[in-house]
Enzyme design. Structure first.
Site, PDB file in Angstrom:
ATOM      1  N   LYS A  33      12.573  38.809  -0.900  1.00 16.73           N
ATOM      2  CA  LYS A  33      12.670  38.672   0.564  1.00 16.73           C
ATOM      3  C   LYS A  33      13.477  39.811   1.178  1.00 16.73           C
ATOM      4  CE  LYS A  33      12.033  33.671   0.284  1.00 16.73           C
ATOM      5  NZ  LYS A  33      12.733  32.411   0.046  1.00 16.73           N
ATOM      6  N   LYS A  63       5.546  35.839  -0.753  1.00 19.38           N
ATOM      7  CA  LYS A  63       6.614  36.871  -0.758  1.00 19.38           C
ATOM      8  C   LYS A  63       6.545  37.791  -1.973  1.00 19.38           C
ATOM      9  CE  LYS A  63       8.482  32.826  -2.318  1.00 19.38           C
ATOM     10  NZ  LYS A  63       9.197  31.605  -2.128  1.00 19.38           N
ATOM     11  N   VAL A 100       9.176  35.434   4.512  1.00 19.86           N
ATOM     12  CA  VAL A 100      10.649  35.463   4.518  1.00 19.86           C
ATOM     13  C   VAL A 100      11.143  34.419   5.517  1.00 19.86           C
ATOM     14  CG1 VAL A 100      12.721  36.859   4.931  1.00 19.86           C
ATOM     15  CG2 VAL A 100      10.632  37.951   4.086  1.00 19.86           C
ATOM     16  N   GLU A 120      12.353  23.943  -8.243  1.00 16.17           N
ATOM     17  CA  GLU A 120      11.219  23.862  -9.179  1.00 16.17           C
ATOM     18  C   GLU A 120      11.716  23.378 -10.538  1.00 16.17           C
ATOM     19  OE1 GLU A 120       8.121  25.045  -8.359  1.00 16.17           O
ATOM     20  OE2 GLU A 120       8.688  25.870  -6.400  1.00 16.17           O
ATOM     21  N   VAL A 159       2.082  24.640   1.149  1.00 12.90           N
ATOM     22  CA  VAL A 159       1.907  25.450   2.365  1.00 12.90           C
ATOM     23  C   VAL A 159       0.463  25.372   2.875  1.00 12.90           C
ATOM     24  CG1 VAL A 159       2.142  27.732   3.401  1.00 12.90           C
ATOM     25  CG2 VAL A 159       3.773  27.000   1.653  1.00 12.90           C
ATOM     26  N   GLY A 178      13.227  17.481  -5.103  1.00  7.59           N
ATOM     27  CA  GLY A 178      12.059  18.341  -4.874  1.00  7.59           C
ATOM     28  C   GLY A 178      12.418  19.653  -4.201  1.00  7.59           C
ATOM     29  N   ILE A 208      11.565  30.349  10.021  1.00  6.91           N
ATOM     30  CA  ILE A 208      12.421  31.171  10.897  1.00  6.91           C
ATOM     31  C   ILE A 208      11.633  32.408  11.343  1.00  6.91           C
ATOM     32  CG2 ILE A 208      14.586  32.459  11.109  1.00  6.91           C
ATOM     33  CD1 ILE A 208      15.609  30.942   8.648  1.00  6.91           C
ATOM     34  N   ASP A 234      13.829  35.436  -6.083  1.00  5.61           N
ATOM     35  CA  ASP A 234      13.173  35.063  -4.819  1.00  5.61           C
ATOM     36  C   ASP A 234      13.890  35.736  -3.635  1.00  5.61           C
ATOM     37  OD1 ASP A 234      11.372  33.049  -3.288  1.00  5.61           O
ATOM     38  OD2 ASP A 234      13.357  32.695  -2.466  1.00  5.61           O
ATOM     39  N   GLY A 285      10.716  31.208   5.732  1.00  8.01           N
ATOM     40  CA  GLY A 285       9.872  30.045   6.046  1.00  8.01           C
ATOM     41  C   GLY A 285       9.564  29.957   7.532  1.00  8.01           C
TER      42      GLY A 285
HETATM   43  N1  HSE Z   1      12.074  28.678  -3.399  1.00  9.59           N
HETATM   44  C1  HSE Z   1      12.255  29.145  -2.064  1.00  9.59           C
HETATM   45  C2  HSE Z   1      13.643  28.717  -1.563  1.00  9.59           C
HETATM   46  C3  HSE Z   1      11.169  28.587  -1.180  1.00  9.59           C
HETATM   47  O1  HSE Z   1      14.317  27.929  -2.235  1.00  9.59           O
HETATM   48  O2  HSE Z   1      14.096  29.208  -0.541  1.00  9.59           O
HETATM   49  C4  HSE Z   1      10.931  29.349   0.077  1.00  9.59           C
HETATM   50  O3  HSE Z   1      10.561  30.671  -0.132  1.00  9.59           O
END
Ligand code: HSE
Length: 414
Positions: A200, A100, A127, A185, A12, A182, A131, A196, A129
């Site tokens: 959000k 986040k 939240v 992770e 980022v 990719g 959008i 995650d 990305g």
């Molecule tokens: N790991 C997050 C996803 C990245 O897969 O949406 C973006 O926050």
């Protein structure tokens, strides 16, 4: 000229530098001022980059430079990000972050500090990305009472589920593919276990309902136990399985919240959001349903949201943007046992006949989904009931020697 500092030169952070460079003229025109990166803080060396001279390793250089008026934090995680942001605000600098985890855990403290100092603390990229969702929710829907938000908030899990649904891949194979591409992770737990998405939906809930909701207040399930049998039964029922984060305001002003894989009917647009895409449905009492859709992750989409916040900071130097929520409270989120929902349940036992008889007896009617399951397996959709009633019935089925293979919420109007 406005000088900024970027903390972190990962996906980022480097995207932010690229977007500022690529779109320099247009950004200067829209911000009514040129924006220049003065420092990039990263512990690694990037000697081959044309802007290698901007790299520093000591945060106090940024903190003590009065020329830097905006700090962009892109390192992720709580520490040291929290310390850097707090010190930036205390030094009179506005802050933009894509982090986040930090906003979900520490957002209220930092918003309060920014408010006291008449500075901005903005986090559009945290939240969805690329959008637009934070700004639309806090500004464009400001005339509404928000009734409900439901979102596909994690691209990695949506990619995995899409591969399971469309290509008949197992969870393990789909995860492996996501890692090879990719999109996931090496340690995928924060995505596949729902954390995650939880962070959000907490940010969206805090914004919409104006009190801080913490991730540990939200019932969270991941997608590891979804099988191809579940995908096939969902399809036979008429929907797909999606990892949703949901929040709904109850009559007593408390919130029902949940992150879990849910069956979403093909009639609902969220069922057709595929691959790494995200979508967020907001229901306002004046707007009705509004859906935001797009790329929820990735270098340039996320950087685009960060830079838009930087432009907003430049335009609002002496007139702080209103973005704020109050402190949290234990009573704010209801006990998940009180939530009303229909469930999809898949059982296994000695025979399909035994399973059907047990379900008929438990619910008083035939609810089976007809699909090509195995002989000793069955799946069905329950009526809408409280989660504590569901759990009581599931326990009674277990007492009969029946195995509850899976139980997933059905998303919809309850
Ligand atoms: N790991 C997050 C996803 C990245 O897969 O949406 C973006 O926050």
């Amino acid at each position: 000229m406005t000088y900024i500092a970027v903390i972190g030169h990962g996906v980022v952070g480097s995207g932010v530098v690229d977007v500022l460079d690529q779109n320099r003229e247009g950004i200067a025109h829209r911000a009514k001022e040129e924006i220049a990166v003065k420092y990039i803080l990263d512990l690694r060396d990037f000697n081959n980059l044309p802007y290698a001279k901007k790299f520093i390793k000591d945060f106090s250089v940024i903190e003590n430079d009065p020329e830097v008026s905006i700090v962009v934090e892109c390192i992720g995680g709580i520490n040291p990000a929290f310390d850097y942001i707090r010190r930036s605000l205390l030094a009179g600098k506005s802050v933009v972050t894509s982090n986040k985890e930090l906003v979900a855990e520490k957002g209220q403290e930092l918003l309060q500090l920014a408010k006291e100092r008449n500075l901005n603390f903005l986090f559009e990229a945290s939240v969805g990305g690329g959008i637009p969702i934070i700004r639309p929710l806090s500004q464009c829907m400001a005339a509404n009472e928000v009734l409900e938000i439901a979102g596909i908030l994690n691209g990695t899990t949506n990619f995995i589920l899409t591969k399971m649904i469309k290509d008949n891949m197992s969870f393990d194979d789909a995860l492996k593919l996501a890692q090879e591409l990719g999109d996931a992770e090496r340690d995928p737990s924060s995505d596949v276990d729902g954390h995650d998405a939880c962070r959000k939906i907490c940010i969206l809930a805090s914004l919409a309902f104006e009190r801080h909701v913490y991730p540990n207040q939200v019932h969270t399930e991941g997608i590891r136990n979804i099988t191809l049998q579940d995908v096939a039964y969902a399809n036979a029922w008429g929907g797909s399985i999606k990892l949703l984060g949901t929040v709904k305001k109850c009559a007593d002003n408390r919130l029902d919240m949940c992150v879990a894989p849910m069956l979403v009917s093909y009639d609902n647009q969220l069922s057709r959001v595929d691959d790494v895409f995200n979508a967020i449905l907001c229901r306002g009492n004046a707007t009705g349903d509004v859906i935001f859709y797009g790329r929820g992750a990735g270098k340039l989409p996320t950087a685009s949201a960060v830079v838009a916040d930087v432009i907003d900071c430049v335009k609002h130097v002496n007139a702080r943007k209103y973005l704020y929520w109050g402190t949290g409270d234990n009573w704010l989120v209801r006990d998940p046992d009180l939530q009303q929902t229909a469930l999809y349940i898949r059982l296994s036992g000695r025979s399909a006949y035994e399973l059907r008889a047990a379900v008929d007896m438990a619910y008083g009617k035939d609810l089976m989904i007809n699909a090509d399951g195995s002989e000793n397996e069955a799946a069905f959709i329950t009526p809408v009931m409280g989660m504590s009633d569901h759990n009581r019935i599931l326990d009674s089925l277990r007492e009969k020697g029946i195995t509850v293979e899976n139980a997933l919420r059905v998303f919809g109007d309850q």
